[in-house]
Design an enzyme around this catalytic site. Structure first.
Site, PDB file in Angstrom:
ATOM      1  N   LYS A 169      -5.049  13.129   2.944  1.00  0.00           N
ATOM      2  CA  LYS A 169      -6.287  12.346   2.881  1.00  0.00           C
ATOM      3  C   LYS A 169      -6.587  11.725   4.245  1.00  0.00           C
ATOM      4  O   LYS A 169      -7.735  11.690   4.690  1.00  0.00           O
ATOM      5  CB  LYS A 169      -6.162  11.268   1.792  1.00  0.00           C
ATOM      6  CG  LYS A 169      -6.180  11.870   0.393  1.00  0.00           C
ATOM      7  CD  LYS A 169      -5.721  10.920  -0.701  1.00  0.00           C
ATOM      8  CE  LYS A 169      -5.628  11.687  -2.024  1.00  0.00           C
ATOM      9  NZ  LYS A 169      -5.063  10.911  -3.125  1.00  0.00           N
ATOM     10  N   GLN A 204      -2.908   4.972  -4.360  1.00  0.00           N
ATOM     11  CA  GLN A 204      -2.276   6.250  -4.708  1.00  0.00           C
ATOM     12  C   GLN A 204      -1.424   6.082  -5.965  1.00  0.00           C
ATOM     13  O   GLN A 204      -0.553   5.209  -6.025  1.00  0.00           O
ATOM     14  CB  GLN A 204      -1.422   6.734  -3.518  1.00  0.00           C
ATOM     15  CG  GLN A 204      -0.793   8.103  -3.716  1.00  0.00           C
ATOM     16  CD  GLN A 204      -1.829   9.225  -3.817  1.00  0.00           C
ATOM     17  OE1 GLN A 204      -2.805   9.254  -3.086  1.00  0.00           O
ATOM     18  NE2 GLN A 204      -1.611  10.146  -4.745  1.00  0.00           N
ATOM     19  N   ASP A 264     -12.189   6.510  -6.371  1.00  0.00           N
ATOM     20  CA  ASP A 264     -11.548   7.420  -7.332  1.00  0.00           C
ATOM     21  C   ASP A 264     -12.251   7.382  -8.695  1.00  0.00           C
ATOM     22  O   ASP A 264     -11.930   8.174  -9.580  1.00  0.00           O
ATOM     23  CB  ASP A 264     -10.072   7.030  -7.526  1.00  0.00           C
ATOM     24  CG  ASP A 264      -9.134   7.923  -6.733  1.00  0.00           C
ATOM     25  OD1 ASP A 264      -9.586   9.009  -6.304  1.00  0.00           O
ATOM     26  OD2 ASP A 264      -7.961   7.552  -6.563  1.00  0.00           O
TER      27      ASP A 264
END
Ligand code: NAP
Length: 283
Positions: free
Chosen positions: A53, A97, A120
């Site tokens: 990422k 994460q 997200d």
């Protein structure tokens, strides 16, 4: 023989477009978009995802701020960091994460992310907005799947779609996106009876199961568009999908491979969501 549609190629094109847009903003004197990433613990897979990422951000000109926390970090300390990033005007996207190390409460951590920065699409506010059809953030993998269907030149409207898997992150939101695009959608799961015959009715088949090479040609209608979301590690260390590619590819209209299929599109959509958060604020 199916058209094999590579997310690696599509994402490279989309990233190039994003890069040009961002350089345009910078040339106008605006700051760069910024994604903050929080990684707690030392899970090697999570570290590798986060590195990917970070590299992708660099490639398009998005600033990435990496926050590495020890596995022993407390819930309070984690949430203080999320609060600070949520309030920081220079941050457009926040990614925690997952999975978090044992003992940390993921739901509670996600609740602390400002919904405006929840790239997200996991915050309940964004989940609610998505299901109400309001503007918010949609999870990245389902967004990437819709882009891949476009690249397959699959006109979703009116098609029969079957999604195998009903997770919060993939199966459920992709089913919703397909329905929003006017497909008639069936969602299957581990208790579905006669799965192969349900799948064989699909014009669009999305496999998001997490079972290596599970979908064979017996599950696929000839001429179907097949999206393989699965990422499974074989005994030899290589990755494989949920679809037995060599079995299905000869009869499908189009198919995504693993690797180089859905995976690169997920990261690409994370960048797109970050840019969207930035544009909503700055333009
Ligand atoms: P998950 O949360 O484990 O969900 C798996 C789903 O598959 C569940 O709904 C489960 O049904 C269903 N399932 C399991 N066994 C089944 C069977 N025998 N028949 C029918 N359905 C079955 O997994 P996920 O997070 O959605 O991920 C799915 C796969 O996609 C994994 O391989 C994951 O690594 C991969 N993935 C890839 C990306 C990417 O960017 N490429 C992103 C996310 C995930 P129940 O609900 O009944 O348990």
């Amino acid at each position: 023989m199916a058209k094999v549609v590579y997310g690696s190629e599509l994402s490279a094109e989309l990233k190039q477009q994003m890069k040009q847009k961002i350089e345009g903003y910078v040339a106008r004197g605006m700051r760069r978009p910024c994604l903050a990433v929080i990684l707690a613990g030392d899970d090697p897979a999570s570290h590798s995802y986060v590195k990917g990422k970070e590299k992708a951000c660099q490639a398009v000109g998005i600033e990435s701020r990496m926050h590495y926390l020890p596995a022993t970090v407390g819930q309070k300390e984690l949430e203080c960091l999320i609060d600070a990033l949520s309030q920081d005007d220079g941050v457009d996207g926040i990614l925690v994460q997952l999975p978090l190390p044992k003992g940390l409460d993921e739901d509670s951590a996600i609740l602390r992310i400002s919904p405006d920065k929840d790239v997200d699409g996991l915050h309940p506010v964004n989940v609610g907005k998505f299901f109400l059809g309001e503007e918010g953030f949609v999870p990245c993998t389902p967004l990437g799947i819709m882009e891949l269907l476009k690249r397959m030149e699959c006109d979703v409207e009116g098609k029969r779609a079957v999604v195998v898997g009903r997770s919060k992150l993939v199966g459920t939101p992709v089913a919703r996106l397909l329905q929003n695009a006017n497909a008639t959608v069936t969602v299957c799961h581990s208790r579905t009876r006669d799965l192969a015959s349900v799948c064989r009715e699909a014009d669009i088949l999305v496999a998001a199961i997490g079972k290596p090479r599970f979908i064979t040609k017996e599950f696929v209608k000839p001429g179907a568009f097949v999206i393989d979301v699965g990422v499974n590690r074989k005994d030899d260390g290589h990755l494989c999908g949920d679809v037995l590619f060599e079995d299905v590819e000869p009869i499908a209209a189009a198919i995504t491979p693993v690797p180089k299929g859905v995976g690169p599109m997920t990261i690409c959509m994370l960048l797109a969501n970050t840019l969207q958060g930035y544009e909503r604020k700055m333009l």
